[in-house]
Motif scaffolding. Structure first.
Motif, PDB file in Angstrom:
ATOM      1  N   LEU A   8       0.822  -1.313  -0.095  1.00 21.94           N
ATOM      2  CA  LEU A   8      -0.153  -0.152   0.344  1.00 21.94           C
ATOM      3  C   LEU A   8       0.626   1.088  -0.313  1.00 21.94           C
ATOM      4  N   VAL A   9       1.726   1.293   0.860  1.00 15.26           N
ATOM      5  CA  VAL A   9       2.665   2.517   0.503  1.00 15.26           C
ATOM      6  C   VAL A   9       3.998   2.683  -0.412  1.00 15.26           C
ATOM      7  N   CYS A  10       3.776   1.103  -1.003  1.00 21.76           N
ATOM      8  CA  CYS A  10       4.937   1.263  -2.264  1.00 21.76           C
ATOM      9  C   CYS A  10       4.043   2.213  -3.657  1.00 21.76           C
ATOM     10  N   CYS A  11       2.550   1.506  -3.639  1.00 21.38           N
ATOM     11  CA  CYS A  11       1.575   2.098  -4.452  1.00 21.38           C
ATOM     12  C   CYS A  11       1.182   4.092  -4.452  1.00 21.38           C
ATOM     13  N   ALA A  12       0.970   4.386  -2.585  1.00 20.24           N
ATOM     14  CA  ALA A  12       0.718   5.304  -2.928  1.00 20.24           C
ATOM     15  C   ALA A  12       1.810   6.336  -3.274  1.00 20.24           C
ATOM     16  N   LEU A  13       3.169   5.860  -3.097  1.00 19.04           N
ATOM     17  CA  LEU A  13       4.735   6.996  -3.271  1.00 19.04           C
ATOM     18  C   LEU A  13       4.729   6.402  -4.905  1.00 19.04           C
ATOM     19  N   LEU A  14       4.548   5.723  -5.758  1.00 23.35           N
ATOM     20  CA  LEU A  14       4.160   5.695  -7.142  1.00 23.35           C
ATOM     21  C   LEU A  14       3.397   6.151  -7.554  1.00 23.35           C
ATOM     22  N   ALA A  15       1.723   5.762  -7.504  1.00 18.88           N
ATOM     23  CA  ALA A  15       0.457   7.244  -7.941  1.00 18.88           C
ATOM     24  C   ALA A  15       0.816   8.163  -8.530  1.00 18.88           C
ATOM     25  N   PRO A  16       1.352   9.192  -7.337  1.00 12.89           N
ATOM     26  CA  PRO A  16       2.345  10.699  -8.393  1.00 12.89           C
ATOM     27  C   PRO A  16       2.996  10.385  -9.460  1.00 12.89           C
ATOM     28  N   LEU A  17       3.820   9.431  -9.567  1.00 13.02           N
ATOM     29  CA  LEU A  17       4.563   9.378 -10.751  1.00 13.02           C
ATOM     30  C   LEU A  17       3.968   9.085 -12.093  1.00 13.02           C
ATOM     31  N   ALA A  18       2.589   7.982 -12.089  1.00 12.60           N
ATOM     32  CA  ALA A  18       2.109   7.625 -12.732  1.00 12.60           C
ATOM     33  C   ALA A  18       1.096   8.676 -13.243  1.00 12.60           C
ATOM     34  N   PHE A  19       0.722   9.513 -12.685  1.00 12.18           N
ATOM     35  CA  PHE A  19      -0.630  10.505 -13.324  1.00 12.18           C
ATOM     36  C   PHE A  19       0.210  11.702 -13.176  1.00 12.18           C
ATOM     37  N   ALA A  20       1.865  11.738 -13.186  1.00  6.60           N
ATOM     38  CA  ALA A  20       2.443  13.495 -13.696  1.00  6.60           C
ATOM     39  C   ALA A  20       2.385  13.467 -14.925  1.00  6.60           C
ATOM     40  N   GLN A  21       2.164  14.933 -15.907  1.00  5.78           N
ATOM     41  CA  GLN A  21       2.436  15.360 -17.343  1.00  5.78           C
ATOM     42  C   GLN A  21       3.857  15.628 -17.062  1.00  5.78           C
ATOM     43  N   PRO A  22       4.355  15.420 -18.532  1.00  2.00           N
ATOM     44  CA  PRO A  22       5.485  16.412 -19.125  1.00  2.00           C
ATOM     45  C   PRO A  22       5.588  17.572 -17.790  1.00  2.00           C
ATOM     46  N   GLU A  23       6.450  17.817 -18.094  1.00  2.00           N
ATOM     47  CA  GLU A  23       6.858  19.789 -17.855  1.00  2.00           C
ATOM     48  C   GLU A  23       6.684  20.188 -19.301  1.00  2.00           C
TER      49      GLU A  23
END
Length: 120
Positions: A8-23
């Protein structure tokens, strides 16, 4: 117990990276070009008539005594043509002779193809 918490902690840490958009640096997608487009087709003129129903057979032909000419005109009810009341609700029953109607149609060859019939 520790394993589900770790996942659960790993998923919470990786979720923002999965939904991030390139700058965005304000650059476009590249040079844009315009291209002329030619559209071909047939212009269908919609017409309307008002009168009283003389004869109606569901999903076939509606015969209307037109107000302006006092002669019967027949309209083909094929395809998407629909019969509705003033509120736009679909009518499933037959239209009784003498009922006031407003017909929206298009001339297609020798036929008058109905878009909709509004029953008063």
């Amino acid at each position: 117990m520790k394993k589900p918490i770790t996942i659960l902690v790993c998923c919470a840490l990786l979720a923002p990276l999965a939904f991030a958009q390139p700058e965005s640096k304000g650059k476009g997608q590249g040079p844009s070009t315009t291209e002329a487009v030619t559209v071909t087709g047939t212009i269908i003129k919609m017409t309307s008539e008002e009168g009283s129903a003389a004869n109606y057979q569901p999903v076939k032909t509606l015969v209307v005594r037109e107000d302006r000419s006092n002669t019967p005109g027949s309209y083909v009810l094929n395809g998407r043509g629909r019969v509705v009341n003033k509120n736009g609700e679909v009518i499933q029953t037959a239209i009784k002779p003498g009922t006031r109607v407003h017909i929206y149609y298009a001339n297609v060859g020798d036929s008058r193809m109905v878009d909709r019939v509004v029953v008063d």
